[in-house]
Design a protein around this motif. Structure first.
Motif, short mmCIF file in Angstrom:
data_model
loop_
_atom_site.label_atom_id
_atom_site.label_comp_id
_atom_site.label_asym_id
_atom_site.label_seq_id
_atom_site.Cartn_x
_atom_site.Cartn_y
_atom_site.Cartn_z
N LEU A 71 1.26 -1.02 0.02
CA LEU A 71 -0.07 0.17 -0.34
C LEU A 71 0.63 1.72 0.19
CD1 LEU A 71 -2.66 1.68 0.25
CD2 LEU A 71 -2.54 1.27 2.79
N THR A 72 2.18 1.27 0.46
CA THR A 72 2.58 2.27 0.94
C THR A 72 3.29 2.68 -0.08
OG1 THR A 72 3.15 1.85 3.20
CG2 THR A 72 4.64 3.48 2.87
N PHE A 73 4.10 1.80 -0.79
CA PHE A 73 4.77 2.29 -2.01
C PHE A 73 4.16 2.97 -3.17
CE2 PHE A 73 8.00 0.75 1.01
CZ PHE A 73 9.21 1.74 1.06
N PHE A 74 3.15 2.04 -3.83
CA PHE A 74 2.30 1.91 -4.67
C PHE A 74 1.89 2.89 -4.77
CE2 PHE A 74 3.94 -2.18 -5.91
CZ PHE A 74 4.29 -2.76 -7.00
N GLY A 75 0.83 3.27 -2.97
CA GLY A 75 -0.01 4.11 -3.54
C GLY A 75 1.22 5.54 -2.93
N ILE A 119 14.49 2.30 -5.66
CA ILE A 119 15.78 0.76 -6.93
C ILE A 119 16.90 -0.07 -6.76
CG2 ILE A 119 15.54 0.42 -9.57
CD1 ILE A 119 14.23 3.21 -10.16
N PHE A 120 17.24 1.18 -6.34
CA PHE A 120 18.89 0.88 -6.50
C PHE A 120 19.04 -0.23 -5.21
CE2 PHE A 120 23.42 0.55 -4.26
CZ PHE A 120 24.08 -0.05 -5.28
N TRP A 121 18.73 0.62 -3.74
CA TRP A 121 19.03 0.46 -2.69
C TRP A 121 17.70 -1.36 -2.33
CZ3 TRP A 121 23.68 -0.15 0.12
CH2 TRP A 121 24.51 0.86 -0.49
N GLY A 122 16.59 -0.69 -2.96
CA GLY A 122 15.59 -1.82 -2.20
C GLY A 122 15.87 -2.82 -3.26
N ALA A 123 16.63 -3.12 -4.40
CA ALA A 123 16.40 -4.29 -4.74
C ALA A 123 18.11 -5.69 -4.43
CB ALA A 123 17.18 -3.95 -6.21
N ARG A 124 18.51 -4.04 -3.62
CA ARG A 124 19.86 -4.96 -2.86
C ARG A 124 19.46 -5.00 -1.80
NH1 ARG A 124 25.84 -2.51 -2.43
NH2 ARG A 124 25.95 -4.14 -1.26
N PRO A 150 11.38 -1.61 -4.31
CA PRO A 150 12.41 -0.79 -5.46
C PRO A 150 10.55 -0.12 -7.09
CG PRO A 150 12.68 -3.15 -5.34
CD PRO A 150 11.91 -2.73 -4.48
N LEU A 151 10.07 -1.82 -6.96
CA LEU A 151 8.91 -1.33 -8.27
C LEU A 151 8.38 -0.05 -7.52
CD1 LEU A 151 7.86 -4.99 -8.31
CD2 LEU A 151 9.13 -3.91 -9.66
N GLY A 153 9.72 2.72 -6.70
CA GLY A 153 11.00 3.47 -6.64
C GLY A 153 10.83 3.32 -8.16
N PHE A 154 10.39 2.53 -8.75
CA PHE A 154 10.87 2.80 -10.09
C PHE A 154 9.34 3.80 -10.94
CE2 PHE A 154 9.90 0.71 -14.85
CZ PHE A 154 10.83 0.49 -15.05
N CYS A 155 8.80 3.17 -10.26
CA CYS A 155 6.77 3.94 -10.76
C CYS A 155 6.91 5.41 -10.99
CB CYS A 155 5.66 3.05 -10.20
SG CYS A 155 5.57 1.91 -10.40
N LEU A 156 7.32 5.55 -9.64
CA LEU A 156 7.79 7.32 -8.86
C LEU A 156 9.22 8.19 -10.26
CD1 LEU A 156 7.36 9.62 -6.77
CD2 LEU A 156 9.24 7.94 -5.88
N LEU A 157 10.12 7.35 -10.21
CA LEU A 157 11.22 7.53 -10.89
C LEU A 157 9.88 7.47 -13.18
CD1 LEU A 157 13.77 8.43 -11.98
CD2 LEU A 157 14.41 6.02 -12.17
N LEU A 158 9.42 7.24 -13.02
CA LEU A 158 8.48 6.58 -14.32
C LEU A 158 7.78 8.13 -14.24
CD1 LEU A 158 7.64 3.39 -15.17
CD2 LEU A 158 9.72 4.74 -16.65
N PHE A 159 7.09 8.56 -12.83
CA PHE A 159 5.81 9.36 -13.53
C PHE A 159 6.55 10.90 -13.38
CE2 PHE A 159 3.12 6.63 -11.29
CZ PHE A 159 2.38 6.34 -11.87
N VAL A 160 8.34 11.06 -12.22
CA VAL A 160 8.70 12.21 -12.18
C VAL A 160 8.93 12.52 -14.10
CG1 VAL A 160 11.26 13.25 -11.75
CG2 VAL A 160 9.49 11.89 -10.10
N ILE A 161 9.92 11.71 -14.38
CA ILE A 161 10.07 11.60 -15.90
C ILE A 161 9.07 12.35 -16.84
CG2 ILE A 161 10.95 10.54 -17.86
CD1 ILE A 161 12.22 8.52 -16.53
#
Length: 183
Positions: A71-75, A119-124, A150-151, A153-161
């Motif tokens: 909920l937290t990260f996708f929301g 993305i980076f640290w979540g994947a680690r 990390p997923l 974070g990836f969504c967030l990065l795409l939304f920032v772009i």
């Protein structure tokens, strides 16, 4: 002069990106909303088994915690896309337009850094904990439960772009509210 068919159509690409982000936003909302619905079912079940049946189930609390991660990260990514997150803009709003735009770009770049960090640290974190299991769910990998980091974070990065290239999507909620008959 004719249009070169090999030259990419910039407007078409941006429209395609916006549509893709609309779809990703819907997925984030469905995933986060689904997690919220499941939490709202699981927590009362835990209360029921503990206080009514006097035999507490061991799984509701850890399940609710794991769903809270989803909920937290996708929301958060979904809310960021449509600017429903908390932001303090008093100082920015009193700046000249050029400085407002510069602060907006800086804020987006900082959010991009947050997305890359996730993305980076979540994947680690996922990689490090992949072969560990959760006591309440022994078949479930701890690393898998951290995958929303990390997923998200990836969504967030795409939304920032999207914000940087195209701008914030139109506020469809405000548009729908403006059309509501009983305002």
């Amino acid at each position: 002069m004719g249009h070169d068919v090999n030259e990419p159509d910039h407007a078409f690409m941006l429209t395609g990106y916006r549509r893709a982000m609309d779809g990703l936003y819907r997925v984030c909302v469905l995933v986060a909303g689904g997690a919220m619905v499941l939490i709202s079912i699981i927590v009362p079940w835990g209360v029921f088994t503990r206080y009514i049946l006097n035999s507490a189930s061991s799984w509701p609390e850890p399940a609710a915690i794991l769903l809270s991660i989803v909920l937290t990260f996708f929301g958060a990514a979904a809310c960021y896309r449509v600017r429903l997150h908390m932001r303090v803009s008093f100082v920015r709003d009193h700046m000249p337009p050029l400085l407002q735009r510069a602060s907006d770009v800086l804020a987006e770049l900082l959010m991009a850094m947050v997305g890359v960090f996730m993305i980076f640290w979540g994947a680690r974190l996922c990689e490090t904990t992949w072969h560990q299991s959760i006591d309440a769910f022994p078949a479930l990998s701890v690393g898998l439960t951290y995958l929303p980091i990390p997923l998200g974070g990836f969504c967030l990065l795409l939304f920032v772009i999207e914000h940087l290239l195209i701008g914030t999507p139109p506020d469809k909620l405000a548009d729908a509210h403006a059309l509501a008959p009983f305002d």
